[in-house]
Design a protein around this motif. Structure first.
Motif, short mmCIF file in Angstrom:
data_model
loop_
_atom_site.label_atom_id
_atom_site.label_comp_id
_atom_site.label_asym_id
_atom_site.label_seq_id
_atom_site.Cartn_x
_atom_site.Cartn_y
_atom_site.Cartn_z
N GLU A 194 62.95 -10.88 25.42
CA GLU A 194 62.98 -12.20 26.03
C GLU A 194 62.37 -13.27 25.12
O GLU A 194 62.35 -14.44 25.50
CB GLU A 194 62.19 -12.18 27.36
CG GLU A 194 62.70 -11.16 28.35
CD GLU A 194 64.10 -11.49 28.84
OE1 GLU A 194 64.40 -12.68 29.03
OE2 GLU A 194 64.87 -10.54 29.03
N LYS A 195 61.84 -12.85 23.97
CA LYS A 195 61.18 -13.76 23.03
C LYS A 195 60.08 -14.56 23.73
O LYS A 195 59.97 -15.77 23.59
CB LYS A 195 62.19 -14.71 22.38
CG LYS A 195 63.25 -14.04 21.53
CD LYS A 195 62.73 -13.54 20.22
CE LYS A 195 62.67 -14.67 19.22
NZ LYS A 195 62.37 -14.24 17.87
N LEU A 196 59.26 -13.84 24.53
CA LEU A 196 58.17 -14.47 25.27
C LEU A 196 56.85 -13.86 24.81
O LEU A 196 56.71 -12.63 24.76
CB LEU A 196 58.34 -14.25 26.78
CG LEU A 196 57.21 -14.80 27.65
CD1 LEU A 196 57.19 -16.33 27.62
CD2 LEU A 196 57.35 -14.29 29.08
N ILE A 197 55.89 -14.73 24.49
CA ILE A 197 54.55 -14.30 24.10
C ILE A 197 53.58 -14.77 25.17
O ILE A 197 53.62 -15.93 25.60
CB ILE A 197 54.16 -14.88 22.72
CG1 ILE A 197 55.00 -14.21 21.63
CG2 ILE A 197 52.68 -14.71 22.45
CD1 ILE A 197 54.77 -14.76 20.25
N VAL A 198 52.71 -13.86 25.60
CA VAL A 198 51.66 -14.17 26.57
C VAL A 198 50.33 -14.05 25.85
O VAL A 198 50.00 -12.99 25.30
CB VAL A 198 51.71 -13.21 27.79
CG1 VAL A 198 50.58 -13.53 28.75
CG2 VAL A 198 53.06 -13.28 28.48
N GLU A 199 49.56 -15.14 25.84
CA GLU A 199 48.25 -15.15 25.20
C GLU A 199 47.16 -15.21 26.25
O GLU A 199 47.30 -15.93 27.25
CB GLU A 199 48.13 -16.37 24.28
CG GLU A 199 48.99 -16.29 23.03
CD GLU A 199 48.50 -15.24 22.06
OE1 GLU A 199 47.28 -15.13 21.86
OE2 GLU A 199 49.35 -14.53 21.51
N ALA A 217 58.22 -17.53 34.09
CA ALA A 217 58.58 -17.80 32.69
C ALA A 217 59.73 -16.91 32.24
O ALA A 217 60.61 -17.34 31.49
CB ALA A 217 57.37 -17.60 31.78
N LEU A 218 59.75 -15.67 32.71
CA LEU A 218 60.85 -14.76 32.36
C LEU A 218 62.15 -15.19 33.03
O LEU A 218 63.23 -15.04 32.46
CB LEU A 218 60.51 -13.32 32.76
CG LEU A 218 59.44 -12.64 31.93
CD1 LEU A 218 58.99 -11.35 32.58
CD2 LEU A 218 59.95 -12.39 30.52
N ALA A 219 62.05 -15.74 34.24
CA ALA A 219 63.24 -16.17 34.97
C ALA A 219 63.84 -17.44 34.36
O ALA A 219 65.05 -17.64 34.42
CB ALA A 219 62.91 -16.41 36.44
N GLU A 220 62.99 -18.27 33.77
CA GLU A 220 63.46 -19.51 33.13
C GLU A 220 63.99 -19.20 31.75
O GLU A 220 63.26 -19.20 30.77
CB GLU A 220 62.31 -20.52 33.00
CG GLU A 220 61.73 -20.99 34.29
CD GLU A 220 60.45 -21.79 34.05
OE1 GLU A 220 60.03 -21.95 32.89
OE2 GLU A 220 59.86 -22.22 35.03
N LYS A 221 65.25 -18.91 31.68
CA LYS A 221 65.86 -18.65 30.37
C LYS A 221 66.03 -19.99 29.67
O LYS A 221 66.57 -20.92 30.26
CB LYS A 221 67.23 -17.98 30.52
CG LYS A 221 67.18 -16.66 31.22
CD LYS A 221 66.77 -15.60 30.27
CE LYS A 221 66.83 -14.26 31.00
NZ LYS A 221 66.38 -13.19 30.25
#
Length: 185
Positions: free
Chosen positions: A113-118, A167-171
């Motif tokens: 998903e190219k998502l980073i969680v900090e 955030a995952l749902a918002e492509k």
């Protein structure tokens, strides 16, 4: 006759045949005579392997070594969030922790998903300009970055997980083609 030649070639590739047990009280008996080939050395290491012995087959860079160190020593907030993110528990997406991304290490990353969680502690308040530059670099590489404070993760884990699910749902919308080039007027 054909079978003897084939067996002969196979035996020469493998080395000598196993020796029979010596007769009681006698010398060992050789089945192949004086023209036997020596056994071929096996390419794998002997018992014990190569753990900690000699150079590693690949080079670890400093970022990879640091990421491994961070995985072994997570903060309380990282440990708690990892329990919620691991095993595809959030929207069926696989997360990895302490992932090297270029010169940086992301706390949690969903590569698909190219998502980073900090997860930021108090030290991040003092280094806000560094974090902003880091986020801009990661976003330029195509990643989306969302940040949470340690106390949010420790005090409101359900809310943090819900924000990650949103955030995952918002492509992100695909980029529009450049204005110049083929097809432009």
């Amino acid at each position: 006759m054909w079978g003897v030649g084939l067996v002969d070639r196979i035996d020469r590739k493998r080395g000598p045949l196993p020796q029979p047990l010596p007769p009681a009280g006698g010398a060992p008996v050789s089945l192949c005579g004086d023209d036997c080939f020596p056994p071929i050395a096996h390419p794998l290491p002997q018992a014990g392997g190569d753990r900690g012995e000699g150079p590693r087959p690949f080079r670890e860079n400093r970022t990879t070594r640091k990421a491994r160190e961070l995985r072994l020593n997570p903060t309380d907030a990282e440990r708690r969030l990892w329990r919620a993110l691991s095993r595809r528990q959030v929207a069926g997406v696989r997360f990895n922790r302490q992932v090297p991304v270029g010169p940086y290490i992301a706390d949690f990353a969903a590569r698909s998903e190219k998502l980073i969680v900090e997860v930021d502690g108090g030290q991040h308040d003092a280094q806000a300009t560094y974090d902003e530059a880091r986020t801009r670099h990661l976003e330029a590489q195509g990643w989306r970055v969302i940040r949470f404070w340690n106390n949010d993760v420790l005090g409101n884990l359900e809310g943090v997980v819900a924000a990650i699910e949103r955030a995952l749902a918002e492509k992100p919308s695909p980029r529009s083609p450049p204005a110049c080039g083929r097809g432009s007027a």
